[in-house]
Design an enzyme around this catalytic site. Sequence first.
Site, PDB file in Angstrom:
ATOM      1  N   ARG A 280      11.595  -8.220 -27.184  1.00  0.00           N
ATOM      2  CA  ARG A 280      12.508  -8.718 -26.145  1.00  0.00           C
ATOM      3  C   ARG A 280      11.798  -9.639 -25.149  1.00  0.00           C
ATOM      4  NH1 ARG A 280      14.586  -6.014 -29.471  1.00  0.00           N
ATOM      5  NH2 ARG A 280      16.377  -4.638 -29.227  1.00  0.00           N
TER       6      ARG A 280
ATOM      7  N   ALA B  87       2.155   2.577  -3.939  1.00  0.00           N
ATOM      8  CA  ALA B  87       3.520   2.172  -4.264  1.00  0.00           C
ATOM      9  C   ALA B  87       3.551   0.858  -5.044  1.00  0.00           C
ATOM     10  CB  ALA B  87       4.338   2.056  -2.989  1.00  0.00           C
TER      11      ALA B  87
ATOM     12  N   VAL C 232     -12.757  -0.233  -2.277  1.00  0.00           N
ATOM     13  CA  VAL C 232     -13.253  -1.574  -2.607  1.00  0.00           C
ATOM     14  C   VAL C 232     -13.895  -2.189  -1.369  1.00  0.00           C
ATOM     15  CG1 VAL C 232     -12.642  -3.857  -3.440  1.00  0.00           C
ATOM     16  CG2 VAL C 232     -11.419  -1.864  -4.277  1.00  0.00           C
TER      17      VAL C 232
ATOM     18  N   ASP D 211      -3.193  -1.700   1.019  1.00  0.00           N
ATOM     19  CA  ASP D 211      -2.491  -1.292   2.223  1.00  0.00           C
ATOM     20  C   ASP D 211      -3.155  -1.854   3.476  1.00  0.00           C
ATOM     21  OD1 ASP D 211      -4.812   0.136   2.349  1.00  0.00           O
ATOM     22  OD2 ASP D 211      -3.883   2.113   2.479  1.00  0.00           O
TER      23      ASP D 211
ATOM     24  N   CYS E 155      -5.522 -19.344   4.541  1.00  0.00           N
ATOM     25  CA  CYS E 155      -4.709 -20.487   4.999  1.00  0.00           C
ATOM     26  C   CYS E 155      -3.393 -19.972   5.584  1.00  0.00           C
ATOM     27  CB  CYS E 155      -4.336 -21.407   3.846  1.00  0.00           C
ATOM     28  SG  CYS E 155      -5.656 -22.276   3.000  1.00  0.00           S
TER      29      CYS E 155
ATOM     30  N   CYS F   3       2.923   2.157   6.512  1.00  0.00           N
ATOM     31  CA  CYS F   3       3.909   3.004   5.852  1.00  0.00           C
ATOM     32  C   CYS F   3       3.922   4.409   6.420  1.00  0.00           C
ATOM     33  CB  CYS F   3       3.628   3.066   4.364  1.00  0.00           C
ATOM     34  SG  CYS F   3       3.848   1.479   3.564  1.00  0.00           S
TER      35      CYS F   3
ATOM     36  N   CYS G 259     -11.102 -21.523   1.721  1.00  0.00           N
ATOM     37  CA  CYS G 259     -10.918 -22.369   0.537  1.00  0.00           C
ATOM     38  C   CYS G 259     -11.255 -23.833   0.778  1.00  0.00           C
ATOM     39  CB  CYS G 259      -9.531 -22.168  -0.084  1.00  0.00           C
ATOM     40  SG  CYS G 259      -8.155 -22.813   0.849  1.00  0.00           S
TER      41      CYS G 259
END
Length: 365
Positions: free
Chosen positions: A10, A37, A108, A128, A188, A202, A265
Amino acid sequence: MTHDLTRYHRQMLLPGFGEDGQRRLAEAKVLVLGCGALGTVVADMLARAGVGRLVIVDRDFVEATNLQRQVLFDEDDVAQALPKAEAARRKLARINSAVDVAAIVDDVNSGNIERYAAGVDVIVDGLDNFETRYLANDFAVKHGVPYVYGGAVGTTGAAYAILPHTERGDAPWERLEEGSKATPCLKCLFEQAPPPGTMPTCDTVGVLGPAVAIVANFEAAEALKILTGNFDRVTPTMLHFDLWSGSFAQLKVARAYDDGDCTCCKHRRFDYLDGRLGSGTTTLCGRDAVQLTHRQHAGRLDLNEIAARLRAHGNVMTNRFMLRAELADNGREYELTLFTDGRAIVKGTREANVARSVYAKYVGT
Ligand SMILES: [Zn+2]
């Protein structure tokens, strides 16, 4: 394991997909940063779609309050207090056994992101907090890896696929016949991280499951376009909506690169990746406490505003130097002490990951 293509029938019918797109997915590697989430929905969709390798990084355990919206988890995971990354890996293995899932239980940071993100084709945001988002953005821009940003809180959500400008301008999305599709980066778009405490989290204002699912599915769709080489189909605007008021907007943000003077950047300075910005953590020996420092937010905290929100969660006292809150979280008691310069001490743990999690939950990022 090899991918039996029939199950993707599909999906292969879609324009720009086909068997070629499906084979590209099987070869692809995606980093899902955060498995709450957003991350559970993203990982679920990408595994079902047949993405070959998923690296899922999350620092938390599954709690009962997660089940309202974190679709890969169930009551057994709560009873076992499984780490989210591991619970996700187990569930995904039953959904699509051909997908290789690496479950990493970690916070991390600048010291490990190069290792976790090595060789990935896309980074998808299930985070988060903005500090880690800027870290992911630094990595994405430095190494020319697309980064799909997403965030949801309350009844609102936002998402945007970042195709970074690279140093040599030779990324596939920069060399299309119709011209470069490179976009502004997260820096940016949001020049500075909102100071901790000013962004609702949350845990303080709540979150509507469907709002998260929309953001996460938008992220998953953008990731699938990128992975199948459909760069011309990547949405050029930022999705922003409030499900409670029924307002949807596509924000035109493309000019943010040309109009701005982005340190990341344009000038290729990677403050978060190089560890110049970001929160340091120190375990305070003998005190059952961890200190967190948020150097980039010096002198910017409004303790009274934060105190007003935290009173819903426990006893709070403030003076002009600090705020102290007693918080019961997942059956454990913490004492959070917050200083106006953004420094915090979380008492009740010696683990930096736990302290950072408490901070992100109740103060923001
Ligand atoms: Zn930028």
